[in-house]
Design a protein around this motif. Structure first.
Motif, PDB file in Angstrom:
ATOM      1  N   PRO A 177       0.865  -1.174   0.000  1.00  0.00           N
ATOM      2  CA  PRO A 177       0.000   0.000   0.000  1.00  0.00           C
ATOM      3  C   PRO A 177       0.902   1.224   0.000  1.00  0.00           C
ATOM      4  CG  PRO A 177       0.113  -0.941   2.189  1.00  0.00           C
ATOM      5  CD  PRO A 177       0.856  -1.877   1.277  1.00  0.00           C
ATOM      6  N   GLU A 178       0.338   2.356  -0.375  1.00  0.00           N
ATOM      7  CA  GLU A 178       1.164   3.560  -0.371  1.00  0.00           C
ATOM      8  C   GLU A 178       1.682   3.841   1.033  1.00  0.00           C
ATOM      9  OE1 GLU A 178      -1.517   6.096  -3.299  1.00  0.00           O
ATOM     10  OE2 GLU A 178       0.185   7.181  -2.473  1.00  0.00           O
ATOM     11  N   ASP A 200       2.215   5.689   4.243  1.00  0.00           N
ATOM     12  CA  ASP A 200       1.441   6.702   4.922  1.00  0.00           C
ATOM     13  C   ASP A 200       2.395   7.782   5.396  1.00  0.00           C
ATOM     14  OD1 ASP A 200      -0.535   6.701   8.010  1.00  0.00           O
ATOM     15  OD2 ASP A 200      -0.172   8.232   6.490  1.00  0.00           O
ATOM     16  N   PRO A 201       2.344   8.973   4.810  1.00  0.00           N
ATOM     17  CA  PRO A 201       3.317  10.005   5.179  1.00  0.00           C
ATOM     18  C   PRO A 201       3.220  10.405   6.651  1.00  0.00           C
ATOM     19  CG  PRO A 201       1.635  10.888   3.715  1.00  0.00           C
ATOM     20  CD  PRO A 201       1.435   9.417   3.752  1.00  0.00           C
ATOM     21  N   LYS A 251      13.458  11.876  17.023  1.00  0.00           N
ATOM     22  CA  LYS A 251      13.977  13.178  17.469  1.00  0.00           C
ATOM     23  C   LYS A 251      13.752  13.419  18.958  1.00  0.00           C
ATOM     24  CE  LYS A 251      15.232  14.837  13.402  1.00  0.00           C
ATOM     25  NZ  LYS A 251      16.600  15.264  13.111  1.00  0.00           N
ATOM     26  N   ARG A 310       6.357  18.706   9.770  1.00  0.00           N
ATOM     27  CA  ARG A 310       7.052  17.982   8.714  1.00  0.00           C
ATOM     28  C   ARG A 310       6.193  17.876   7.456  1.00  0.00           C
ATOM     29  NH1 ARG A 310      11.626  15.336  11.071  1.00  0.00           N
ATOM     30  NH2 ARG A 310      11.898  14.126   9.188  1.00  0.00           N
ATOM     31  N   LYS A 349       6.301  21.212   5.779  1.00  0.00           N
ATOM     32  CA  LYS A 349       7.558  21.419   5.057  1.00  0.00           C
ATOM     33  C   LYS A 349       7.560  20.651   3.761  1.00  0.00           C
ATOM     34  CE  LYS A 349      10.838  22.478   8.716  1.00  0.00           C
ATOM     35  NZ  LYS A 349      12.026  21.989   9.432  1.00  0.00           N
ATOM     36  N   LYS A 350       7.017  19.456   3.841  1.00  0.00           N
ATOM     37  CA  LYS A 350       6.971  18.622   2.639  1.00  0.00           C
ATOM     38  C   LYS A 350       6.197  19.330   1.537  1.00  0.00           C
ATOM     39  CE  LYS A 350       4.190  14.903   1.045  1.00  0.00           C
ATOM     40  NZ  LYS A 350       3.089  14.080   1.467  1.00  0.00           N
ATOM     41  N   ASP A 398       8.134  22.312   0.181  1.00  0.00           N
ATOM     42  CA  ASP A 398       9.293  21.966  -0.628  1.00  0.00           C
ATOM     43  C   ASP A 398       8.966  21.760  -2.088  1.00  0.00           C
ATOM     44  OD1 ASP A 398      10.906  19.985   1.943  1.00  0.00           O
ATOM     45  OD2 ASP A 398      10.918  22.111   1.520  1.00  0.00           O
ATOM     46  N   HIS A 399       7.734  21.366  -2.302  1.00  0.00           N
ATOM     47  CA  HIS A 399       7.381  20.999  -3.670  1.00  0.00           C
ATOM     48  C   HIS A 399       6.376  21.957  -4.280  1.00  0.00           C
ATOM     49  CE1 HIS A 399       9.028  17.377  -1.868  1.00  0.00           C
ATOM     50  NE2 HIS A 399       9.444  17.117  -3.084  1.00  0.00           N
ATOM     51  N   ALA A 448      12.707  19.595  12.639  1.00  0.00           N
ATOM     52  CA  ALA A 448      12.783  18.325  11.889  1.00  0.00           C
ATOM     53  C   ALA A 448      13.062  18.571  10.405  1.00  0.00           C
ATOM     54  CB  ALA A 448      11.469  17.572  12.045  1.00  0.00           C
ATOM     55  N   ALA A 449      13.697  17.623   9.813  1.00  0.00           N
ATOM     56  CA  ALA A 449      14.093  17.756   8.404  1.00  0.00           C
ATOM     57  C   ALA A 449      12.898  17.727   7.463  1.00  0.00           C
ATOM     58  CB  ALA A 449      15.036  16.615   8.042  1.00  0.00           C
ATOM     59  N   ALA A 450      13.084  18.214   6.244  1.00  0.00           N
ATOM     60  CA  ALA A 450      12.006  18.294   5.264  1.00  0.00           C
ATOM     61  C   ALA A 450      11.612  16.920   4.757  1.00  0.00           C
ATOM     62  CB  ALA A 450      12.467  19.157   4.093  1.00  0.00           C
ATOM     63  N   PHE A 451      10.405  16.853   4.262  1.00  0.00           N
ATOM     64  CA  PHE A 451       9.901  15.574   3.774  1.00  0.00           C
ATOM     65  C   PHE A 451      10.244  15.340   2.310  1.00  0.00           C
ATOM     66  CE2 PHE A 451       7.724  15.015   7.530  1.00  0.00           C
ATOM     67  CZ  PHE A 451       7.172  13.760   7.532  1.00  0.00           C
ATOM     68  N   LYS A 452      10.267  14.080   1.936  1.00  0.00           N
ATOM     69  CA  LYS A 452      10.572  13.714   0.559  1.00  0.00           C
ATOM     70  C   LYS A 452       9.309  13.591  -0.289  1.00  0.00           C
ATOM     71  CE  LYS A 452      14.580  11.049   1.964  1.00  0.00           C
ATOM     72  NZ  LYS A 452      15.136   9.700   2.116  1.00  0.00           N
ATOM     73  N   HIS A 453       8.229  13.281   0.334  1.00  0.00           N
ATOM     74  CA  HIS A 453       7.035  13.023  -0.458  1.00  0.00           C
ATOM     75  C   HIS A 453       6.219  14.282  -0.683  1.00  0.00           C
ATOM     76  CE1 HIS A 453       7.965   8.890   0.123  1.00  0.00           C
ATOM     77  NE2 HIS A 453       7.992   9.082   1.420  1.00  0.00           N
ATOM     78  N   GLN A 454       5.515  14.361  -1.781  1.00  0.00           N
ATOM     79  CA  GLN A 454       4.811  15.591  -2.080  1.00  0.00           C
ATOM     80  C   GLN A 454       3.295  15.461  -2.106  1.00  0.00           C
ATOM     81  OE1 GLN A 454       5.361  16.815  -6.226  1.00  0.00           O
ATOM     82  NE2 GLN A 454       6.780  15.123  -6.441  1.00  0.00           N
ATOM     83  N   GLN A 455       2.755  14.304  -2.165  1.00  0.00           N
ATOM     84  CA  GLN A 455       1.306  14.230  -2.306  1.00  0.00           C
ATOM     85  C   GLN A 455       0.600  14.547  -0.995  1.00  0.00           C
ATOM     86  OE1 GLN A 455      -0.135  10.458  -3.482  1.00  0.00           O
ATOM     87  NE2 GLN A 455      -2.199  11.197  -3.910  1.00  0.00           N
ATOM     88  N   ASP A 456      -0.353  15.406  -1.053  1.00  0.00           N
ATOM     89  CA  ASP A 456      -1.128  15.728   0.132  1.00  0.00           C
ATOM     90  C   ASP A 456      -2.262  14.730   0.268  1.00  0.00           C
ATOM     91  OD1 ASP A 456      -2.995  18.615   1.307  1.00  0.00           O
ATOM     92  OD2 ASP A 456      -2.483  16.725   2.220  1.00  0.00           O
ATOM     93  N   ARG A 457      -2.180  13.879   1.285  1.00  0.00           N
ATOM     94  CA  ARG A 457      -3.186  12.830   1.436  1.00  0.00           C
ATOM     95  C   ARG A 457      -4.164  13.161   2.550  1.00  0.00           C
ATOM     96  NH1 ARG A 457      -2.451   8.282  -0.992  1.00  0.00           N
ATOM     97  NH2 ARG A 457      -3.681   7.221   0.592  1.00  0.00           N
ATOM     98  N   PRO A 459      -4.488   4.794   3.612  1.00  0.00           N
ATOM     99  CA  PRO A 459      -3.596   3.769   4.139  1.00  0.00           C
ATOM    100  C   PRO A 459      -3.922   3.377   5.567  1.00  0.00           C
ATOM    101  CG  PRO A 459      -2.486   5.901   3.942  1.00  0.00           C
ATOM    102  CD  PRO A 459      -3.796   6.019   3.261  1.00  0.00           C
TER     103      PRO A 459
END
Lengths: 79, 527
Positions: free
Chosen positions: A4-5, A7-8, A19, A70, A73-74, A77-78, B101-110, B158
């Motif tokens: 499954p994807e 979960d962010p 942390k 987080r 920020k994600k 970033d994009h 905390a460090a930035a995230f790698k993923h971009q999709q807003d779920r 998920p």
């Protein structure tokens, strides 16, 4: 057979737990790994049940805020 | 959601409920609060999911640490003895650190799908924990679901997936351990035959056998295992597996997968960023490790002294472990392990008298370039070569062969072949050796080119251009047939099985060496 994807939020939570300071992580370990109730945790760490409850709530709230940060920020970033 | 003082009160109350410390009366109040509106229900759901996910993560950590029950006990005692109350200052420090905390790698807003999951979890948690709360939560779910689905995004989230897969009817209480159900994926396979139905998910606790073929399993943390049949593994968690029998190669390239654990009945192998092979043999009660790249840490699960033995292995090092006997450094040939899926279609099964070089093609097969008196070498020369008219071979049909002279018979097969060169060069000049064994090819053998003449005539078609070959017609380097100057056990013999996949041999190798070429049906027949 695929995953499954990811979960962010859960992924963020894992990173946020990493942390935490050692004492906060210990509180989580006792609560969740050892399945201790606040009163039992209080006995182990030499505190009071009320103090443990407050501590756990603060840790959870800090984690919740960390996740939001987080995820925010994600998105930024994009953008 | 604003962080109002009221909300903090409710969060305290929700936490107390989830921690099992809220009184019945206060629980009833909480239920009324949840029933009041969808926003309250969502606050409850978010907190419950947080609780649920922390629980899952911490439980997984506990499982990861359970290498040795005695060590776990020691650790718990140490925690008790060294524990200090958590101070508010520590928490403030934590909060500051969390904020950095460090930035995230993923971009999709779920966010929307998460809400679906949150609500699903909220309802399930309420069902499992306090039946009295079902009605309250359900009442506000209707409104919330309308809001969510009206946005047009109705994919299951998920979190909902996790909850559904973890469902255990009748289990009461919110503290039930939860682990992600799907922790690995089958990412590649070749001719794989499993003891499981196709489509089954790879979940924690699953044990399965690869009966035939090869497979690549990628763990959720990024560790990769290459499995070679026959082997039996069990998925422990998303960064650990158990190998009960057979061989596998572990590959850890991402930082997140470091610490990947392979457990056998005798040892724990912890990968510290590397590529390594592990073999478990229950019949001889031993395990073997060979490090191909990087570093691993190997610990014996139990020894006679009751103390764990730990060894760090670097590249090209290996060890053997037998039950109760600790660890012993040993030379374990890394070629025993298939480290590259690209070689799967060409793998041959050999016994100890033969060594398949995989995709490695030696620069030279001149005398003394690749010597061994213990086993022959099998080189994959070329793949997907069209067989042209006029190619003749000593063996084209099943049967037993002891005579290898002559030009051979025309090869009737029309199509493409993969070619292998079998090379037996005893150590030392003028030495001889006799080897008996067999190898099985992945597809039917089309022809075996058995003498110098047949080999020389087909080199242009099937030999690897990058390998220097010895081709002196006056020095026989093919197989020796029956000859009055040789004793009966000094002649060569080949037996091609009825299914044309297995070649049994008895080779008597003399100066300069014995060599023959095997052509099999190509893995990929290109038009």
């Amino acid at each position: 057979m695929v995953f499954p994807e990811v979960d962010p939020k859960r992924e963020a939570l894992e990173q946020c737990i990493e942390k935490l300071q050692a004492k906060s992580r210990r509180a989580l370990e006792l609560r969740y790994e050892q399945d201790m109730k606040p009163a039992q945790i209080a006995e182990v760490i030499g505190s009071t049940p009320g103090s443990v409850r407050v501590t756990l709530t603060r840790i959870r709230s800090a984690l919740s805020k960390c996740i939001e940060t987080r995820l925010g920020k994600k998105g930024g970033d994009h953008a | 959601m604003p962080d109002t003082p009221d909300r903090f009160d409710e969060v305290d109350r929700i936490d107390a409920y989830l921690d099992g410390t809220l009184s019945e009366a206060a629980s009833a109040d909480l239920r009324q609060w949840i029933e009041a509106n969808a926003a309250n229900a969502q606050v409850f759901a978010e907190r419950a999911v947080l609780h649920h996910q922390i629980h899952g993560i911490q439980k997984r950590k506990k499982l990861e640490s359970l290498h040795d029950p005695q060590l776990v006990l020691k650790e718990l005692l140490a925690m008790e003895q060294g524990s200090q109350p958590v101070s508010p200052r520590d928490l403030l420090d934590d909060a500051r650190r969390l904020g950095e905390a460090a930035a995230f790698k993923h971009q999709q807003d779920r966010r929307q799908t998460d809400v679906v999951g949150l609500i699903g979890f909220c309802l399930k948690l309420a069902i499992q924990s306090r039946p009295a709360m079902i009605a309250g939560v359900a009442a506000v779910l209707v409104l919330t679901l309308v809001i969510v689905f009206s946005s047009g995004d109705d994919r299951p989230g998920p979190i909902a997936d996790q909850v559904d897969n973890n469902s255990e009817p009748g289990v009461v209480g919110s503290d039930r351990p939860t682990i992600d159900p799907v922790i690995a994926a089958l990412t590649a396979e070749h001719d794989a035959v499993w003891d499981r139905r196709p489509g089954e998910s790879l979940s924690a606790g699953q044990r399965f056998t690869l009966i035939e073929g090869f497979a690549e399993v990628t763990m959720k943390r990024g560790g990769v295992v290459l499995l070679e049949a026959p082997c039996t593994i069990e998925l422990i968690h998303d960064n650990a597996i158990r190998l009960d029998r057979g061989r596998l190669v572990g590959i850890v390239e991402s930082e997140r997968a470091q610490g990947f654990l392979v457990r056998t009945p005798q040892i724990d192998v912890v990968d510290l960023g590397t590529r390594f092979g592990v073999e478990a043999d229950p019949t001889s009660d031993h395990s073997a490790v060979s490090v191909i790249e990087g570093l691993v840490e190997v610990s014996a699960i139990e020894t006679d002294s009751g103390q764990p033995s730990v060894v760090r292995l670097e590249a090209e090092q290996g060890l053997l472990a037998r039950t109760g006997q600790g660890l012993a450094m040993a030379e374990i040939d890394p070629m025993r392990f298939v480290t590259d899926p690209a070689v799967w279609p060409y793998m041959i099964k050999t016994d100890e008298t033969a060594k398949f070089l995989g995709l490695d093609r030696p620069a030279s097969l001149m005398p003394a370039a690749l010597e061994s008196s213990e086993r022959m070498h099998v080189v994959l020369e070329q793949t997907g070569v069209e067989v042209v008219k006029g190619v003749a071979a000593g063996i084209t049909k099943p049967g037993t062969y002891r005579s290898f002279a002559g030009p051979g018979d025309p090869v009737a097969y029309a199509g493409q072949v993969d070619s292998y060169l079998v090379h037996l060069d005893p150590v030392g000049k003028g030495q001889s050796v006799t080897l008996s064994g067999e190898f099985t090819f992945p597809r039917p053998i089309v022809a075996v080119l058995v003498n110098g003449r047949q080999l020389i005539k087909t080199d242009a078609l099937f030999a690897n251009p990058g390998t220097e070959l010895y081709r002196q017609p006056d020095m026989p380097f093919g197989l020796d047939g029956t000859d009055i100057t040789l004793e009966a056990d000094q002649t060569d013999e080949l037996v091609l099985s009825e299914d044309r996949r297995t070649l049994r041999y008895r080779l008597f190798a003399l100066e300069p060496f014995d060599e023959f070429r095997v052509l099999i049906e190509a893995a990929d027949q290109e038009p």
